[in-house]
Design a protein around this motif. Structure first.
Motif, PDB file in Angstrom:
ATOM      1  N   MET A 507       0.847  -1.192   0.000  1.00 37.93           N
ATOM      2  CA  MET A 507       0.000   0.000   0.000  1.00 37.93           C
ATOM      3  C   MET A 507       0.884   1.245   0.000  1.00 37.93           C
ATOM      4  O   MET A 507       1.986   1.255   0.547  1.00 37.93           O
ATOM      5  CB  MET A 507      -0.927   0.004   1.222  1.00 37.93           C
ATOM      6  N   TYR A 508       0.388   2.280  -0.660  1.00 38.26           N
ATOM      7  CA  TYR A 508       1.137   3.534  -0.760  1.00 38.26           C
ATOM      8  C   TYR A 508       0.161   4.654  -1.099  1.00 38.26           C
ATOM      9  O   TYR A 508      -0.938   4.429  -1.630  1.00 38.26           O
ATOM     10  CB  TYR A 508       2.226   3.436  -1.826  1.00 38.26           C
ATOM     11  N   PRO A 509       0.530   5.897  -0.822  1.00 46.45           N
ATOM     12  CA  PRO A 509      -0.386   7.022  -1.066  1.00 46.45           C
ATOM     13  C   PRO A 509      -0.449   7.443  -2.533  1.00 46.45           C
ATOM     14  O   PRO A 509      -1.384   8.158  -2.916  1.00 46.45           O
ATOM     15  CB  PRO A 509       0.195   8.153  -0.211  1.00 46.45           C
ATOM     16  N   GLU A 510       0.469   7.021  -3.375  1.00 47.56           N
ATOM     17  CA  GLU A 510       0.461   7.398  -4.782  1.00 47.56           C
ATOM     18  C   GLU A 510      -0.542   6.548  -5.560  1.00 47.56           C
ATOM     19  O   GLU A 510      -1.102   5.579  -5.044  1.00 47.56           O
ATOM     20  CB  GLU A 510       1.857   7.250  -5.398  1.00 47.56           C
ATOM     21  N   LYS A 511      -0.708   6.880  -6.839  1.00 44.89           N
ATOM     22  CA  LYS A 511      -1.638   6.132  -7.684  1.00 44.89           C
ATOM     23  C   LYS A 511      -1.027   4.831  -8.194  1.00 44.89           C
ATOM     24  O   LYS A 511      -1.770   3.911  -8.553  1.00 44.89           O
ATOM     25  CB  LYS A 511      -2.081   6.991  -8.867  1.00 44.89           C
ATOM     26  N   GLY A 512       0.297   4.775  -8.282  1.00 48.66           N
ATOM     27  CA  GLY A 512       0.950   3.577  -8.783  1.00 48.66           C
ATOM     28  C   GLY A 512       2.326   3.413  -8.183  1.00 48.66           C
ATOM     29  O   GLY A 512       2.836   4.289  -7.455  1.00 48.66           O
ATOM     30  N   ASN A 513       2.949   2.282  -8.472  1.00 50.50           N
ATOM     31  CA  ASN A 513       4.286   2.008  -7.952  1.00 50.50           C
ATOM     32  C   ASN A 513       5.280   3.043  -8.479  1.00 50.50           C
ATOM     33  O   ASN A 513       5.259   3.410  -9.650  1.00 50.50           O
ATOM     34  CB  ASN A 513       4.739   0.606  -8.371  1.00 50.50           C
ATOM     35  N   GLU A 520       3.184   8.898 -15.043  1.00 48.95           N
ATOM     36  CA  GLU A 520       1.988   8.145 -14.646  1.00 48.95           C
ATOM     37  C   GLU A 520       1.777   6.907 -15.502  1.00 48.95           C
ATOM     38  O   GLU A 520       1.444   5.843 -14.986  1.00 48.95           O
ATOM     39  CB  GLU A 520       0.767   9.065 -14.730  1.00 48.95           C
ATOM     40  N   TYR A 521       1.969   7.013 -16.806  1.00 51.19           N
ATOM     41  CA  TYR A 521       1.716   5.855 -17.669  1.00 51.19           C
ATOM     42  C   TYR A 521       2.689   4.726 -17.377  1.00 51.19           C
ATOM     43  O   TYR A 521       2.327   3.541 -17.398  1.00 51.19           O
ATOM     44  CB  TYR A 521       1.787   6.267 -19.140  1.00 51.19           C
ATOM     45  N   LEU A 522       3.940   5.057 -17.064  1.00 54.14           N
ATOM     46  CA  LEU A 522       4.921   4.022 -16.766  1.00 54.14           C
ATOM     47  C   LEU A 522       4.734   3.483 -15.356  1.00 54.14           C
ATOM     48  O   LEU A 522       4.986   2.305 -15.090  1.00 54.14           O
ATOM     49  CB  LEU A 522       6.327   4.580 -16.942  1.00 54.14           C
ATOM     50  N   SER A 523       4.276   4.328 -14.447  1.00 52.25           N
ATOM     51  CA  SER A 523       3.970   3.868 -13.087  1.00 52.25           C
ATOM     52  C   SER A 523       2.821   2.867 -13.100  1.00 52.25           C
ATOM     53  O   SER A 523       2.854   1.847 -12.384  1.00 52.25           O
ATOM     54  CB  SER A 523       3.628   5.060 -12.196  1.00 52.25           C
ATOM     55  N   ASN A 524       1.809   3.115 -13.910  1.00 54.24           N
ATOM     56  CA  ASN A 524       0.697   2.172 -14.011  1.00 54.24           C
ATOM     57  C   ASN A 524       1.151   0.836 -14.601  1.00 54.24           C
ATOM     58  O   ASN A 524       0.711  -0.237 -14.174  1.00 54.24           O
ATOM     59  CB  ASN A 524      -0.422   2.773 -14.869  1.00 54.24           C
ATOM     60  N   TRP A 525       2.018   0.909 -15.615  1.00 52.84           N
ATOM     61  CA  TRP A 525       2.530  -0.329 -16.196  1.00 52.84           C
ATOM     62  C   TRP A 525       3.338  -1.115 -15.168  1.00 52.84           C
ATOM     63  O   TRP A 525       3.236  -2.344 -15.076  1.00 52.84           O
ATOM     64  CB  TRP A 525       3.408   0.003 -17.396  1.00 52.84           C
ATOM     65  N   THR A 526       4.130  -0.399 -14.346  1.00 52.53           N
ATOM     66  CA  THR A 526       4.910  -1.068 -13.297  1.00 52.53           C
ATOM     67  C   THR A 526       3.993  -1.693 -12.259  1.00 52.53           C
ATOM     68  O   THR A 526       4.265  -2.787 -11.738  1.00 52.53           O
ATOM     69  CB  THR A 526       5.853  -0.058 -12.632  1.00 52.53           C
ATOM     70  N   THR A 527       2.904  -1.023 -11.941  1.00 51.85           N
ATOM     71  CA  THR A 527       1.954  -1.571 -10.979  1.00 51.85           C
ATOM     72  C   THR A 527       1.372  -2.890 -11.481  1.00 51.85           C
ATOM     73  O   THR A 527       1.233  -3.862 -10.721  1.00 51.85           O
ATOM     74  CB  THR A 527       0.831  -0.559 -10.711  1.00 51.85           C
ATOM     75  N   ASP A 528       1.037  -2.947 -12.765  1.00 52.53           N
ATOM     76  CA  ASP A 528       0.531  -4.204 -13.329  1.00 52.53           C
ATOM     77  C   ASP A 528       1.594  -5.300 -13.267  1.00 52.53           C
ATOM     78  O   ASP A 528       1.281  -6.472 -13.024  1.00 52.53           O
ATOM     79  CB  ASP A 528       0.092  -3.978 -14.769  1.00 52.53           C
ATOM     80  N   LYS A 529       2.839  -4.905 -13.476  1.00 49.78           N
ATOM     81  CA  LYS A 529       3.920  -5.880 -13.391  1.00 49.78           C
ATOM     82  C   LYS A 529       4.038  -6.448 -11.982  1.00 49.78           C
ATOM     83  O   LYS A 529       4.203  -7.667 -11.788  1.00 49.78           O
ATOM     84  CB  LYS A 529       5.233  -5.195 -13.805  1.00 49.78           C
ATOM     85  N   VAL A 535       1.263  -9.831  -5.961  1.00 51.48           N
ATOM     86  CA  VAL A 535       1.143  -8.830  -4.886  1.00 51.48           C
ATOM     87  C   VAL A 535      -0.207  -8.143  -5.005  1.00 51.48           C
ATOM     88  O   VAL A 535      -0.644  -7.766  -6.110  1.00 51.48           O
ATOM     89  CB  VAL A 535       2.289  -7.799  -4.981  1.00 51.48           C
ATOM     90  N   LYS A 536      -0.864  -7.973  -3.873  1.00 52.56           N
ATOM     91  CA  LYS A 536      -2.116  -7.242  -3.820  1.00 52.56           C
ATOM     92  C   LYS A 536      -1.807  -5.764  -3.594  1.00 52.56           C
ATOM     93  O   LYS A 536      -1.169  -5.401  -2.602  1.00 52.56           O
ATOM     94  CB  LYS A 536      -3.000  -7.791  -2.695  1.00 52.56           C
ATOM     95  N   ILE A 537      -2.243  -4.910  -4.503  1.00 48.65           N
ATOM     96  CA  ILE A 537      -1.918  -3.485  -4.458  1.00 48.65           C
ATOM     97  C   ILE A 537      -3.088  -2.699  -3.881  1.00 48.65           C
ATOM     98  O   ILE A 537      -4.252  -2.895  -4.282  1.00 48.65           O
ATOM     99  CB  ILE A 537      -1.574  -2.946  -5.859  1.00 48.65           C
ATOM    100  N   ILE A 538      -2.791  -1.815  -2.935  1.00 46.10           N
ATOM    101  CA  ILE A 538      -3.770  -0.883  -2.381  1.00 46.10           C
ATOM    102  C   ILE A 538      -3.184   0.516  -2.579  1.00 46.10           C
ATOM    103  O   ILE A 538      -2.304   0.942  -1.822  1.00 46.10           O
ATOM    104  CB  ILE A 538      -4.063  -1.157  -0.898  1.00 46.10           C
ATOM    105  N   SER A 539      -3.645   1.220  -3.596  1.00 48.53           N
ATOM    106  CA  SER A 539      -3.112   2.537  -3.920  1.00 48.53           C
ATOM    107  C   SER A 539      -3.918   3.627  -3.229  1.00 48.53           C
ATOM    108  O   SER A 539      -5.033   3.386  -2.730  1.00 48.53           O
ATOM    109  CB  SER A 539      -3.122   2.753  -5.435  1.00 48.53           C
TER     110      SER A 539
END
Length: 785
Positions: A507-513, A520-529, A535-539
Motif C-alpha cells: 500500500m502507498y499514497p500514490e496512484k501507482g508504484n 503516470e503511464y509508466l507507473s501504471n505499467w509497473t503496478t501491473d507488473k 502482490v495485492k496493491i492498495i493505492s
C-alpha cells in the motif's frame, strides 16, 4: 565670561600691533604705486579701542575660545588616564596580599594534617609511591620530597630557600613568607599533601582499576596464565569450526560468512586469522586465537590513535579506505561501525538474495546474480583486514574494522572521538559516512510495543534475516511504501508467495508504484507488473491508525478501508544520520538534511563526509543529497583521495538502478521527479534487454561499480528511424525517459536499456536544449535488434 575677557586683554595688544603694521605697509604700497592712501579703507583694518574692527574681535575671540577648550579637554583626558593607570597599578600590586590573606588558614590546616598524617602513615607511605607513578610528568619535585615526608620540617626548610627571591614579602611574618611560594607553585605542593591522606583510606581500591583500564602491563603478565585458562574451558569449540588455514584456503566470501550464526563473531575471524602470523613466537597457536577472540570486544584493545578514522561501515567507508590505500600504500585506516558485520553492499538485500534457492542463504549471505554467477555481499573477505589491536604496530599499514562500536561524541578541536564505551580515539583525518536511519510512520510508533515488535524497518543484514524468517512463518505481510525499496521487496516476496500461502500486500499514497519517480503511464505499467508477481496493491492509501487485535495487526486507512495482516514492513524513506553534528559543530542542511559539505566533500578542516549523509553542491543541478549505491561508491572514493591531498571537486553525476526481478530493470541519473515534464521514447524489447542479460555482459550484478569507471564517448546515433511513441503505449519494452526543467534535460531513465549511462551523463553535463528528443534517443541505440 571672565576667562574670555581675561584672554582678550592678553590678545588685544597683539592684534593692535598687527593692525598698525598692516596700515603702514598699505600706505607704503600706495605711495610706491602712485595711489592715494584714501583708496585703502583704513577703518576696516583698524582694531583700535575707539570703536571699529568688530569682525576681527569676533575672530580672535573664537580662536581663543577654541584653544582654551582644547587645552581644558587635553588636561582632563590626561588627568583621567593617569588616575585609571594608578588604580590599575594599585590593584595589581594588591593581588598577592589578597591571596595571602585568603590562603593562610587553609595552608595551616594542610600543614597540621600533614603533621598528623606523618605520625600515622609511616607504613602506608610506600603505597603512596605507586599513586604518584601514573602522573610523574606534572610532578617534578615531589619524588625527592616523598621519602622525607615523615619530617615536615624539611618542607618548611625548602620553602624559605625559594622565598628568598621575592623581596616584597620580607616584612611580612614567617607565615606569609611560606604563603608566597604557595601562590607561585600551589600545584606542586597541593598534590603531595593531598595524596598522603587519600592513600590512608582507599589507596588500593583506586590503584587496581587504574592498572586494569590502560592495560599497559596486564597483557604482558596475564597472557600466559589467563589465556591458558580460557583455552582449557573452551577447547571443544575450535574443532567445530574450520581452522585459520582452512579459512584462508576457502573462497574469500566464505571466510567472512561461516561464523555468521553469531554476528559478533563475524568481525572476529579476521583478527583470529591474522593474529597467529603476527604472534608466531607463542608456542600454541590455538591459545592465541582464543585470546584474540575473547579480547576483540574489550575496549583495551582499541587503538588510541589512527591516522585515518572512518566512521561508519558501509559502502562509502569501504570505498574511501580502498582509495586511501591506493594513494598511500602504508596508510593505517580504522573503520568504526556499530554493526557486527564487515563492510558489505546493501542492494542485494532487497534484490538477488530473495531469489536464491539456497535454504541457508541467511547464514552464507551468498547469492547468484542474474547472470548465474555466485558471490558474497561482503566487499572483501576477513583476510583482507587486520585486527584493530595490530593496526598501530603494522609496518605496512592496513585496514582494520572495529565492529559493534558507535561513535557518540566528536571533539573537532582535539581531533578525537569518544565511543559508546567511553573509549577515546585520536585521529589525523576523519571521514563521516554514517549513512541513514529508516523512517517509520508516527502512527506505528504511537501504536505501542506490540505493534513495533511486528514491524520491520528494512536496512541491515539483521533486517533481511529477520524478515526472511518471519515471511516463512506467517500468512500475511504488508509493505507500506511504493518507492524503490518497497516495490523491490513486494516483487521478491510476491515470488515467494507462489511457493507458499503467504499473502503479500503493498500500500502507498500514490496512484501507482514508484509514482514519485516514473511518469503516470509508466507507473501504471509497473503496478501491473507487480500485480502479476502475486502482490495485492492498495493505492492511494493513507494510514490513519494501527492496532493489534486478536493476534492480528489492523491497519485503518483514512478512507475507512481496513487491512488485517500479521506483519508490517515500513519502507517510507531514509533519514540521514547526523547525530554527530551537535558535538562536532557541523552544519546540517535544513532543506535536504545531511551534513553540508563543500565541493571537495569537506565539512571542516580534517573532516570529510560521504554517502547518504553528505549534502553536496551539484554544479549542474544545485545542492542535493543522494541515497544510492553509486553515489556512496563515488563520493567515498573521492573523499578518500581528498583525505590524502588530492583536492578534487565532486562533479560526478551519480546513477541508481532498480530491478523488479530478473526481467525488468532500469537505471536513472540526475533529477527524476514525476512532477517534471517528461518525454519518453520506447522500442520493442528483445531477450537481451533484461537485467539478466546486462549482468551476463558486464559480469557483475552491481552495475554501478563497472560503469562508473567508464567515460562518455562520442556516440554514434542509429540510422534506424524511431517509431512513434503512440504505437508503444501498451508495451513499454525498453526506452528512454527524459526529464525536463526549463526545456533542459536534467534527468534520464533508461528503461531496460543497460550499459549506456556514460551517454546519459554527458547529455546532462552539457545542459543544452534539444529541439527533437527522438534524435537524442537514437544515441542510446534503442532501435537496434
Amino acid at each position: 565670561m571672565l576667562k574670555c575677557r581675561t584672554a582678550w586683554k592678553k590678545l588685544a595688544p597683539l592684534a593692535r600691533a598687527s593692525s598698525s603694521v598692516c596700515r603702514q605697509n598699505v600706505r607704503r604700497t600706495g605711495l610706491t604705486h602712485g595711489r592715494l592712501p584714501a583708496q585703502v579703507p583704513a577703518a576696516r583694518m583698524s582694531t583700535a579701542p575707539t570703536g571699529g574692527g568688530r569682525e576681527n574681535q569676533i575672530y580672535v575671540l573664537l580662536v581663543g575660545a577654541t584653544f582654551l577648550g582644547g587645552g581644558v579637554y587635553a588636561y582632563r583626558t590626561l588627568k583621567g588616564d593617569q588616575k585609571r593607570y594608578q588604580e590599575r597599578i594599585d590593584e595589581i600590586s594588591s593581588r598577592p596580599l589578597k591571596l595571602n590573606a585568603e590562603q593562610p588558614a587553609s595552608l595551616i590546616e594542610l600543614e597540621l594534617s600533614t603533621v598528623e598524617s606523618t605520625d600515622t602513615e609511616i607504613v602506608p607511605e610506600p603505597q603512596a609511591e605507586p599513586v604518584a607513578e601514573p602522573s610523574p610528568e606534572p610532578v617534578a619535585e615531589p619524588p625527592p620530597e616523598e621519602p622525607s615526608a615523615p619530617a615536615p620540617e624539611t618542607e618548611a626548610a625548602a620553602v624559605p630557600s625559594d622565598t628568598t627571591e621575592p623581596p616584597p614579602d620580607e616584612p611580612v611574618v614567617e607565615e606569609p613568607v611560606v604563603e608566597v611560594p604557595v601562590v607561585e607553585e600551589p600545584v606542586i605542593e597541593a598534590p603531595v599533601v593531598i595524596e598522603a591522606p587519600v592513600v590512608v583510606e582507599e589507596p588500593v581500591v583506586v590503584e587496581e582499576p587504574v592498572v586494569e583500564t590502560p592495560v599497559v602491563e596486564a597483557p604482558a603478565e596475564e597472557t600466559a596464565a589467563p589465556a591458558a585458562e580460557a583455552v582449557v574451558e573452551e577447547e571443544p569449540s575450535p574443532p567445530s569450526e574450520p581452522s585459520p588455514a582452512e579459512l584462508t584456503e576457502s573462497p574469500p566470501p566464505e571466510h567472512a560468512l561461516e561464523p555468521e550464526p553469531e554476528p559478533v563473531v563475524e568481525s572476529e575471524p579476521p583478527a583470529a586469522a591474522e593474529s597467529p602470523a603476527a604472534e608466531s613466537p607463542t608456542p600454541p597457536p590455538e591459545v592465541v586465537v582464543e585470546s584474540v577472540v575473547e579480547s576483540t570486544p574489550a575496549t583495551a584493545k582499541v587503538p588510541s590513535h589512527t591516522p585515518y578514522l572512518l566512521i561508519g561501515g558501509g559502502t562509502a567507508s569501504f570505498a574511501a579506505a580502498r582509495s586511501i590505500r591506493a594513494r598511500d600504500p602504508g596508510a593505517k585506516v580504522l573503520i568504526v561501525t556499530d554493526e557486527p558485520d564487515l563492510p558489505y553492499m546493501r542492494p542485494p538485500l532487497s534484490k538477488e538474495l530473495w531469489f536464491s534457492d539456497d535454504p541457508s542463504v541467511t547464514d552464507t549471505l551468498r547469492f547468484k546474480q542474474w547472470n548465474g554467477k555466485e558471490r558474497s555481499i561482503y566487499f572483501q573477505p576477513a583476510s583482507f583486514y587486520i585486527s584493530p589491536e595490530e593496526l598501530e604496530g603494522a609496518e605496512n599499514g592496513g585496514v582494520a574494522v572495529l565492529t559493534g562500536k558507535k561513535v557518540v561524541h566528536m571533539d573537532v578541536r582535539g581531533n578525537k572521538v569518544k565511543l559508546d564505551d567511553d573509549t577515546e580515539i585520536s585521529y589525523n583525518k576523519c571521514l563521516i559516512a554514517t549513512g541513514g536511519v529508516p523512517r517509520n510512520l508516527q502512527v506505528i510508533e504511537r501504536a505501542g510495543e506490540e505493534v513495533m515488535k511486528r514491524t520491520t524497518l528494512f536496512r541491515k543484514v539483521e533486517d533481511f534475516k529477520s524478515l526472511d524468517k518471519v515471511s516463512r512463518n506467517i500468512k500475511s505481510i504488508t509493505i507500506i511504501g511504493g518507492g524503490f525499496l518497497g516495490s523491490e521487496l513486494a516483487c521478491a516476496l510476491g515470488r515467494r508467495s507462489h511457493e507458499s500461502d503467504l499473502e503479500v500486500i503493498q500500500m502507498y499514497p500514490e496512484k501507482g508504484n514508484m509514482g514519485k519517480v516514473l511518469p503516470e503511464y509508466l507507473s501504471n505499467w509497473t503496478t501491473d507488473k507487480v500485480k502479476r508477481e502475486g502482490v495485492k496493491i492498495i493505492s492511494e492509501a493513507l494510514v490513519k491508525s494501527v492496532t493489534c487485535k486478536d493476534d492480528k495487526l489492523e491497519i485503518l486507512l483514512k478512507d475507512g478501508r481496513l487491512v488485517k495482516t500479521d506483519h508490517i514492513v515500513a519502507s517510507v524513506g531514509l533519514e540521514p544520520n547526523v547525530d554527530l553534528a551537535k558535538s562536532a559543530g557541523l552544519e546540517v542542511d535544513s532543506d535536504f538534511g545531511g551534513f553540508r559539505v563543500n565541493a571537495e566533500l569537506q565539512a571542516r578542516s580534517n573532516i570529510w563526509v560521504a554517502g547518504d549523509a553528505a549534502c553536496f553542491y551539484d554544479i549542474r543541478l544545485g545542492r542535493r543529497r543522494v541515497e544510492h549505491h553509486d553515489h556512496a561508491v563515488v563520493s567515498g572514493r573521492l573523499a578518500g583521495e581528498n583525505m590524502t591531498g588530492a583536492n578534487k571537486p565532486y562533479w560526478h553525476q551519480s546513477m541508481f538502478w532498480s530491478d523488479l526481478g530478473p526481467d525488468v530493470g532500469y537505471e536513472a541519473i540526475g533529477i527524476v521527479d514525476s512532477s517534471l515534464p517528461t518525454v519518453g521514447v520506447f522500442a520493442k524489447a528483445t531477450a537481451k534487454d533484461t537485467p539478466r542479460a546486462a549482468t551476463e555482459k558486464s559480469g557483475t550484478g552491481i552495475r554501478s561499480e563497472s560503469e562508473t569507471e567508464d567515460t562518455a564517448i562520442s556516440p554514434v546515433a542509429a540510422s534506424t528511424p524511431a517509431p512513434a511513441v503512440e504505437g508503444q503505449r501498451d508495451d513499454y519494452g525498453k526506452g528512454v525517459i527524459f526529464y525536463l526543467r526549463d526545456k533542459v534535460v536534467v534527468g534520464i531513465i533508461l528503461w531496460n536499456v543497460f550499459n549506456r549511462m556514460p551517454i546519459a551523463r554527458k547529455i546532462i553535463k552539457d545542459g543544452e536544449e534539444h529541439a527533437d528528443l527522438n534524435e537524442v534517443a537514437k544515441l542510446f541505440n534503442i532501435h537496434e535488434d
